[in-house]
Design an enzyme around this catalytic site. Structure first.
Site, PDB file in Angstrom:
ATOM      1  CB  ALA A  15     -36.933  75.363 -28.192  1.00 27.30           C
ATOM      2  CG  LEU A  74     -36.728  82.762 -33.853  1.00 27.41           C
ATOM      3  CD1 LEU A  74     -37.129  84.224 -34.018  1.00 27.41           C
ATOM      4  CD2 LEU A  74     -37.807  81.833 -34.386  1.00 27.41           C
ATOM      5  CE  LYS A  97     -24.912  77.367 -30.316  1.00 21.91           C
ATOM      6  NZ  LYS A  97     -25.008  76.722 -31.636  1.00 21.91           N
ATOM      7  CE1 TYR A 235     -12.218  63.346 -29.801  1.00 19.65           C
ATOM      8  CE2 TYR A 235     -11.460  65.382 -30.817  1.00 19.65           C
ATOM      9  CZ  TYR A 235     -11.291  64.369 -29.901  1.00 19.65           C
ATOM     10  OH  TYR A 235     -10.191  64.369 -29.087  1.00 19.65           O
TER      11      TYR A 235
END
Length: 322
Positions: A15, A74, A97, A235
């Protein structure tokens, strides 16, 4: 509504480094409130905007009448609970996500979204980047003929950080929840297809946490090989190979941080076609797209149903392991 007033639940590193700056940079958007009880963690956010209010609880953000939308960074295991609570408090929600640890957990969020009429979505930023819109146009337009194989890799190494929430079962850790949403979701986004079967799944664990997952998935007419790992060199790459050409995405997920965004189309004859996107910030575009949806100006391009489909594929990989 002239601008969307945002509140953030927690002073997470992501964030601080990505989403708060994106909210500040996005048009018709303002970061109004941050919830953290640690003044040291609040300081970098306040340095972006001296008018930022800091409160010491998530509940205070949800109760604030001057907050329109909530961003939730969170730990994974808390996403469903706080998305639900924010919707119940009348706030639009953009949650990091994966928004849930299992696909069926999203059913209740979809129902609550529809019941309240609020915008609720997973922060799946890549669909807002023009490089992925270009790849989708090429694939769906037949630029490489019939798609036969997708190879998607996303790896990094956080073995030196055992306290990281991604390395703990109780906080929903693992490479598939963290970055599998990208290798799997990008294929679904580009093709518009859903998987038929998981042909192979090799899962490696440390102290119960999945740290490496390689899977081969059958779609209609093509296979996807996905590799994610938290124990390998940093990568990322995605390749779409068809009967008449190949599309390469060298920096598919973290442009500006990992490298410069560009996509390449190679065909049987003619020069390689390259599209470059210098300076495009997918997080700013995500915030602006969310704001447009909140104001009723456009549909949000990544609804909860899409996120549920990707989580359902992750669930299929877990099942194939067993």
């Amino acid at each position: 509504m002239t601008e969307v007033r945002w509140g953030i639940l927690g002073a997470a590193k992501f964030a601080r480094e990505q989403m708060a700056p994106a909210i500040h940079a996005a048009r018709r958007s303002r970061l109004a409130v941050l919830a953290t009880s640690d003044p040291a963690k609040a300081a970098p956010f306040q340095a972006m905007d001296g008018a930022l209010r800091v409160v010491d609880s998530y509940e205070a953000v949800l109760a604030d009448p001057n907050v329109d939308a909530v961003y939730i960074p969170l730990p994974n295991s808390l996403h469903v609970e706080w998305t639900r609570r924010a919707l119940e408090a009348g706030k639009h929600v953009l949650c990091e996500k994966p928004i849930a640890m299992r696909a069926n957990e999203i059913d209740g969020l979809i129902a609550l979204r529809d019941q309240t009429g609020l915008v609720a979505a997973e922060a799946y930023m890549i669909v807002h980047h023009p490089q992925w819109q270009q790849v989708r146009d090429w694939i769906k337009g037949g630029a490489i003929g019939e798609l036969r194989r997708v190879n998607a890799t996303f790896t990094y190494d956080n073995s030196s950080d055992p306290g990281n929430i991604r390395n703990a079962v109780e906080t929903g850790g693992g490479s598939l929840p963290d970055i599998g949403v990208y290798t799997l979701g990008c294929t679904r986004y580009v093709t518009g297809q859903e998987p038929e079967a998981v042909l192979f799944a090799d899962i490696r664990r440390e102290s119960g946490v999945e740290v490496r997952a390689e899977a081969m998935i059958q779609f209609d007419g093509f296979t996807l090989t996905s590799l994610t790992s938290m124990r390998m060199l940093r990568y990322q790459s995605v390749t779409f190979q068809g009967t008449d050409g190949v599309v390469e995405v060298p920096v598919p997920f973290n442009p500006l941080g990992y490298g410069d965004a560009e996509v390449r189309l190679m065909r049987k004859s003619g020069p390689v076609e390259v599209c470059r996107y210098p300076g495009v910030n997918q997080y700013v575009r995500q915030v602006e797209a969310f704001g447009a949806a909140v104001r009723g100006e456009a549909e949000y391009p990544c609804p909860l149903e899409f996120s549920q489909g990707t989580q359902a594929l992750i669930d299929m990989i877990w099942a194939a392991e067993r």
